[in-house]
Design a protein around this motif. Structure first.
Motif: not given
Length: 524
Positions: A87-92, A95-97, A180-198
């Motif tokens: 799930x994290x991989x797909x969300x990450x 987010x980048x795309x 609860x981990x699943x919920x946190x993963x979907x949320x944390x993937x957002x800043x993680x993906x945006x950070x990866x963009x830069x």
């Protein structure tokens, strides 16, 4: 830090298992479809399907690393961790795309022609930028290779280990624990993906510079890789230097049949599956192993047998000969290496390590081109022998046997090193003959004793295994038994580490032992 690196290196072995299968599927199936069978026949179609499975695994390597690393690093509820890793991989990547789209980038706008014609970029700059992107399973995202899987797997494990037992108020209790981990993963993937963009474009430039350094360093770089790989083995960190070269663009990039392959092992698989390839890459950082696995280590083993006391030679032979055959057939070298490593580390670091580095240099100098470094993994070569160029091995392997045999024999006699069969007392150096294995304790009984000698279930924070070792993280290292107890009473070949993170060497049967120990501990 060493504790965490050891655990991380062990988790990487989970997805690597797939790549062993890939080598056989692609090499053997492609030989039938490319050279033996007629197109359109039933067998041709069957082998085409098998080959396509292998290439599919190659194409989606980042997925397997995301799932495998998350699974391997999770302390408990590993099934949920693996699911969360996907799930994290797909969300990450989503987010980048998506975020890239808000900045005006998509598959059309990152094309070289658009960048040059419409934006006025220089051709080299446009090609470098375009190489950053790809379509991965329908997602427009960065072409990060297995790094995206490793990153998301590690982050997932951190989130999972922190919150997999999270409790919530009764009204929200359905979302407690792993959910609860699943919920946190979907949320944390957002800043993680945006950070990866830069951040990723900068890291990609660094990887490109590293690749150029390895390429430009020539034979010195080859020697440095081989020697460092062996020098890190006792610490369980050797995977960390080998993996980037074998499975990422650090080891090189090659286009084969319209498909881009990153890393020397992946390139070899691509060449095995291509009917147009006439051989395998020479600078692959693996064929050097052939010299010390077929020649060197058997030579060192027979030097131990030659220097043993006359009354002990048969007993020494009972471990030397099987160990030498194991090295040649399946490439598991640690039983021999740890025999002289723990008796006298100078044998390992002053003789074995530099000769290992030299082995890689010699195979590269003599243009050895072959798939696999042990007899079992060389089976696909039988189906495509025209791609193998390795005549120099008929001279180099005997030369390496002699070099190890005489250097180890000289060192053992010169400094009276107590290798197997040279001790004053029978129990001074433990042997493991066929009778030892027949008389070995029942697996469950041994597992219970292992747990007890680790200080009991409450003292074990985490336990995993690689090909030959139990990797254990303890809460209080003072509660575990001394190293000599593991060797004399618990059938171990040695122990690495003296702090919270230790590795207990058992050899190839460690997988069965690890399963028994986990059943005793009642963990999945």
């Amino acid at each position: 830090m060493r504790e965490k690196l050891q655990t991380f290196a062990g988790s990487m072995m989970v997805p690597i298992i797939l790549l062993v299968i890939v080598g056989f599927y692609v090499s053997i199936a492609s030989s039938f479809t490319g050279y033996i069978l007629t197109e359109g026949t039933l067998l041709y179609n069957l082998f085409t399907v098998i080959s396509s499975i292998g290439f599919m695994i190659m194409r989606y390597l980042p997925f397997w690393f995301a799932v495998g690393v998350a699974f391997g690093l999770a302390k408990k509820e590993k099934g949920w961790a693996a699911f969360s890793g996907l799930i994290m991989f797909m969300c990450f990547n989503t987010v980048i795309g998506t975020y890239a789209g808000t900045q005006g980038w998509n598959m059309d706008t990152v094309s070289v022609s658009h960048l040059v014609d419409n934006l006025g970029w220089a051709a080299d700059k446009a090609k470098n930028f375009n190489s950053l992107w790809k379509d991965l399973a329908g997602m427009f995202t960065f072409d990060m290779g297995i790094f995206s899987g490793i990153l998301t797997g590690v982050v997932t494990s951190l989130i999972h280990n922190k919150w997999y037992k999270k409790t919530l108020p009764t009204v929200f209790s359905f979302f407690s624990g792993p959910k609860f981990v699943i919920i946190m993963i979907t949320l944390i993937s957002i800043p993680l993906g945006i950070a990866a963009f830069y951040v990723w474009p900068v890291l990609a430039a660094g990887l490109q510079a590293m690749t150029k350094f390895i390429t430009a360093s020539g034979l010195f770089g080859t020697f440095l890789f081989g020697a460092t790989d062996k020098a890190l083995l006792p610490f369980g960190l050797h995977h960390l230097i080998a993996f980037p070269i074998e499975y990422t663009r650090v080891g090189g990039v090659m286009e084969i049949g319209g498909q881009v392959y990153e890393g020397v092992r992946n390139i070899i698989v691509g060449q095995a599956g291509s009917p147009d390839a006439t051989g395998y890459i020479v600078r692959n950082f693996t064929t050097g192993r052939i010299l010390f696995q077929f020649g060197g280590l058997p030579g060192a083993a027979f030097a131990m047998m030659a220097t043993a006391k006359p009354e002990n030679k048969k007993k020494v032979a009972s471990i030397v000969i099987p160990a030498a055959l194991t090295v040649m057939f399946v490439g598991i070298s640690e039983p021999i290496e740890y025999t002289f490593l723990f008796i006298n580390p100078l044998l390992y670091y002053l003789i074995h390590v530099p000769l290992s580095g030299l082995a890689y240099v010699l195979t590269e100098l003599t243009q050895v081109s072959i798939n696999g470094h042990a007899l079992f993994f060389m089976i696909p070569n039988l189906f495509q022998p025209h791609k193998v160029h390795a005549l120099s091995l008929f001279l180099l392997v005997p030369a390496y046997f002699a070099a190890y045999y005489f250097s180890f024999k000289w060192a053992i006699l010169k400094w009276n090193i107590k290798t197997p069969g040279r001790g004053d007392e029978e129990d001074e150096i433990k042997f493991y003959s066929k009778k030892d294995y027949r008389d070995k304790k029942d697996g469950s009984a041994l597992a219970n004793e292992i747990v007890a000698h680790l200080g009991g279930p409450d003292n074990i924070d985490n336990i995993t295994n690689c090909a030959t070792r139990l990797r254990v993280t303890l809460i209080d290292p003072n509660k575990r038994s001394a190293n000599n107890v593991w060797v004399s009473d618990l059938k171990a070949k040695g122990v690495v580490g003296d702090g919270k993170a230790i590795q207990i060497i058992y050899g190839p049967e460690v997988s069965t032992i690890a399963t028994e120990v986990k059943e005793v501990l009642e963990i999945d």
